[in-house]
Design a protein around this motif. Structure first.
Motif, short mmCIF file in Angstrom:
data_model
loop_
_atom_site.label_atom_id
_atom_site.label_comp_id
_atom_site.label_asym_id
_atom_site.label_seq_id
_atom_site.Cartn_x
_atom_site.Cartn_y
_atom_site.Cartn_z
N GLU A 1 -35.49 3.31 -0.78
CA GLU A 1 -36.79 3.42 -0.10
C GLU A 1 -37.57 4.64 -0.58
O GLU A 1 -38.76 4.59 -0.83
N GLN A 2 -36.82 5.76 -0.70
CA GLN A 2 -37.45 7.00 -1.16
C GLN A 2 -38.00 6.83 -2.58
O GLN A 2 -39.11 7.23 -2.89
N PHE A 3 -37.20 6.17 -3.42
CA PHE A 3 -37.62 5.93 -4.81
C PHE A 3 -38.88 5.08 -4.85
O PHE A 3 -39.80 5.35 -5.64
N LEU A 4 -38.94 4.08 -4.00
CA LEU A 4 -40.08 3.16 -4.03
C LEU A 4 -41.38 3.86 -3.63
O LEU A 4 -42.47 3.32 -3.84
N ASN A 5 -41.27 5.07 -3.06
CA ASN A 5 -42.47 5.85 -2.73
C ASN A 5 -42.88 6.80 -3.85
O ASN A 5 -43.83 7.57 -3.70
N MET A 6 -42.13 6.79 -4.94
CA MET A 6 -42.46 7.68 -6.06
C MET A 6 -43.27 6.89 -7.09
O MET A 6 -42.73 6.00 -7.74
N PRO A 7 -44.56 7.22 -7.26
CA PRO A 7 -45.35 6.43 -8.21
C PRO A 7 -44.99 6.77 -9.66
O PRO A 7 -45.09 7.92 -10.08
N ILE A 8 -44.54 5.78 -10.39
CA ILE A 8 -44.15 5.97 -11.80
C ILE A 8 -45.05 5.10 -12.69
O ILE A 8 -45.20 3.90 -12.44
N TYR A 9 -45.61 5.71 -13.71
CA TYR A 9 -46.45 4.98 -14.66
C TYR A 9 -45.78 5.03 -16.02
O TYR A 9 -45.45 6.11 -16.51
N VAL A 10 -45.59 3.88 -16.63
CA VAL A 10 -45.06 3.85 -17.99
C VAL A 10 -46.24 3.54 -18.90
O VAL A 10 -46.78 2.44 -18.86
N ASP A 11 -46.66 4.56 -19.64
CA ASP A 11 -47.87 4.40 -20.45
C ASP A 11 -47.51 4.40 -21.93
O ASP A 11 -47.55 5.43 -22.60
N SER A 12 -47.14 3.25 -22.44
CA SER A 12 -46.79 3.11 -23.85
C SER A 12 -46.70 1.62 -24.18
O SER A 12 -45.77 0.94 -23.74
N PRO A 13 -47.67 1.12 -24.94
CA PRO A 13 -47.62 -0.30 -25.31
C PRO A 13 -46.34 -0.63 -26.07
O PRO A 13 -45.77 -1.71 -25.91
N ASP B 1 -56.82 11.27 -13.51
CA ASP B 1 -56.50 11.24 -12.09
C ASP B 1 -55.56 12.40 -11.75
O ASP B 1 -54.64 12.71 -12.49
N ASN B 2 -55.81 13.06 -10.62
CA ASN B 2 -55.01 14.25 -10.30
C ASN B 2 -53.97 14.06 -9.20
O ASN B 2 -53.31 15.01 -8.80
N ALA B 3 -53.84 12.86 -8.70
CA ALA B 3 -52.86 12.63 -7.63
C ALA B 3 -51.45 12.83 -8.17
O ALA B 3 -51.18 12.53 -9.34
N PRO B 4 -50.53 13.36 -7.34
CA PRO B 4 -49.15 13.56 -7.82
C PRO B 4 -48.51 12.23 -8.26
O PRO B 4 -48.65 11.23 -7.56
N LYS B 5 -47.90 12.27 -9.39
CA LYS B 5 -47.29 11.04 -9.92
C LYS B 5 -46.36 11.40 -11.09
O LYS B 5 -46.34 12.54 -11.54
N ILE B 6 -45.67 10.40 -11.57
CA ILE B 6 -44.80 10.58 -12.75
C ILE B 6 -45.34 9.69 -13.87
O ILE B 6 -45.56 8.50 -13.66
N ILE B 7 -45.57 10.30 -15.01
CA ILE B 7 -46.03 9.51 -16.17
C ILE B 7 -44.98 9.60 -17.27
O ILE B 7 -44.62 10.69 -17.72
N ILE B 8 -44.47 8.45 -17.65
CA ILE B 8 -43.53 8.40 -18.78
C ILE B 8 -44.31 7.83 -19.95
O ILE B 8 -44.83 6.72 -19.88
N ASN C 1 -42.45 0.24 -7.62
CA ASN C 1 -43.21 1.50 -7.74
C ASN C 1 -43.53 1.83 -9.20
O ASN C 1 -44.12 2.86 -9.49
N ILE C 2 -43.10 0.98 -10.11
CA ILE C 2 -43.32 1.23 -11.54
C ILE C 2 -44.52 0.42 -12.03
O ILE C 2 -44.54 -0.81 -11.89
#
Ligand code: ZN
Length: 464
Positions: free
Chosen positions: A268-280, A331-338, A315-316
């Motif tokens: 549940e905690q993980f699903l609240n962590m926004p993760i973006y995978v930015d790589s075609p 965008d400045n909201a807290p997040k994780i970008i891979i 969340n991914i």
């Protein structure tokens, strides 16, 4: 038999060995040099070889420093099979196309400068067309199959380093002597891949030495440490950027994180962590990983066969369009970008770095090897200013380095891999920075009668 060392001798990139035997001449790997300046110039200087008389090519794995210059073989007249595993053939096609598009884009910029200076435009040294000429020559073989070329037997062994990666043995069936090319040896703790398997016998061994001077510390702690860092940084309102290799590392990270939170009952905690995978490229590679799941550990293969996607949770977000990548960077909201490339030398990571490294609300987390002279290495070494695309930046971001994620085995792994090979007489140490090569030479002292660190563009005769 004569081996000529044309690449990855005095560095970790540009792998290229040329082997001449009585009946067959072949090339093992043909990779790009990575980094900057001098190294990159080497890419355009292919050795003078009778390319139309090369009998076959062996490709150990799809990383661009091993396959990136294959198109130049065919541009220079080669018309031979490229033996590799099926996963390597597919991944290499993907990576070669990506690499050609980067080379062509850089060439366009160069040409704009040339035209301004009144010079003729030049053609990119590798183009998409060159890749199209190369791809039909891939000749997939599986790990257990033996291929015969005149008096030579070729066999691939799972190197556990990248999907489809291999160590390869070429054996003279008349004399029983053989030469083994380690390729890149896996760390043995990859969550997706099998542990490296060495050939049972080998007379001459060319081994990589990327981590010849160190031992990985507590790899089992890497994911709990990463998870804790991610939680803390998000809590502090940070944007976390993780430069990650698109092929391999990104899939491992996603899998590991999902498994970590699932097995610790904190999904549940993980699903609240926004993760973006930015790589075609990562997106395309992930699709391929699922298609070639048989190259992964049996449990992962089973998971995929039963319809579970081990690289996805809700969340991914997989970033597709470039405009979405630009929006994400602003965008400045807290997040994780891979994002990739893993050494920050190109790709979409550049947009994120340019937008964010001068902010103290950014945390960069390095989870991979950063080659000499790369932007990643400069950031990691906390240089006061870092140049990106011709502009100087003063990093204000927080920088964290997490170890334990290496795709390469440490010196202990290299030694135990070598230890299982019987009859070894002579070890050649390649594919490492200077300190690593010499440290490994000392560390392996008792393993073989002869150990050599070959120099660039030199040949060694061995009895085959
Ligand atoms: Zn590799």
């Amino acid at each position: 038999m004569k081996i000529t060392f044309y690449g990855a001798t005095e560095s970790v990139t540009g792998s290229l060995y040329y082997i001449e035997t009585e009946e067959r001449n072949f090339i093992v790997d043909c990779g790009l040099y990575q980094g900057t300046g001098q190294d990159l110039a080497l890419n355009k200087e292919m050795p003078e070889l009778p390319y139309d008389q090369i009998d076959f090519v062996i490709l150990t794995h799809a990383h661009i420093d091993h396959c990136g210059r294959l198109p130049l073989l065919f541009k220079n007249g080669a018309r031979s099979k490229i033996y590799c595993t099926e996963a390597t053939a597919h991944l290499s096609e993907l990576l070669l196309r990506d690499s050609a598009s980067v080379i062509e884009a850089e060439n366009e910029l160069e040409n704009a400068k040339r035209v301004k200076a009144g010079l003729e435009p030049i053609e990119a040294f590798i183009t998409e067309d060159d890749v199209n000429e190369t791809v039909p020559y891939f000749y997939p073989i599986s790990y257990d199959k033996i291929i015969r070329e005149a008096n030579l037997e070729i066999q691939f062994f799972d190197a556990g380093h990248l999907l489809g990666s291999a160590s390869v043995r070429v054996k003279n069936v008349f004399t029983g002597k053989s030469i083994v090319f380690s390729g890149d040896i896996g760390s043995g703790n990859n969550p997706l891949l099998n542990a490296p398997t060495a050939p049972p016998q080998g007379t001459y061994i060319l081994t990589e030495s990327t981590y010849g001077d160190r031992e990985h510390q507590h790899p089992e702690e890497r994911i709990p440490l990463l998870a804790a860092a991610l939680e803390e940084e998000l809590r502090d309102g940070q944007t976390v950027i993780i430069p990650s290799f698109a092929v391999g590392r990104t899939q491992e990270l996603l899998f590991d994180l999902i498994q970590h939170y699932r097995s610790s009952g904190q999904l549940e905690q993980f699903l609240n962590m926004p993760i973006y995978v930015d790589s075609p490229l990562a997106k395309a590679a992930t699709t391929l990983f699922k298609k070639e799941a048989r190259y992964m550990q049996p449990a992962i293969n089973k998971m995929i066969e039963s319809g579970i996607d081990p690289f996805y949770s809700k969340n991914i977000t997989i970033v597709g369009e470039m405009k979405d990548s630009i929006r994400l960077a602003k965008d400045n909201a807290p997040k994780i970008i891979i994002s990739s490339s893993g050494m920050c030398q190109g790709g979409r990571i550049i947009g994120h770095l340019k937008e964010k490294i001068e902010s103290d609300k950014t945390t960069l987390i390095f989870v991979g090897y950063q080659g000499e002279w790369t932007i990643g290495r400069r950031l990691l070494e906390k240089e006061a200013t870092v140049e990106i695309e011709g502009k100087s930046y003063t990093p204000q971001c927080k920088i964290i380095k997490l170890s334990g994620f290496s795709g390469h085995g440490d010196r202990k792994m290299i030694k135990s891999w070598l230890n299982t090979i019987q009859e070894k007489k002579h070890i050649f140490i390649t594919h490492g920075e200077e300190e690593a090569r010499f440290a490994l030479e000392l560390y392996l002292e008792d393993l073989a009668t002869d150990i050599t660190i070959p120099k660039h563009n030199t040949s060694i005769e061995i009895e085959d």
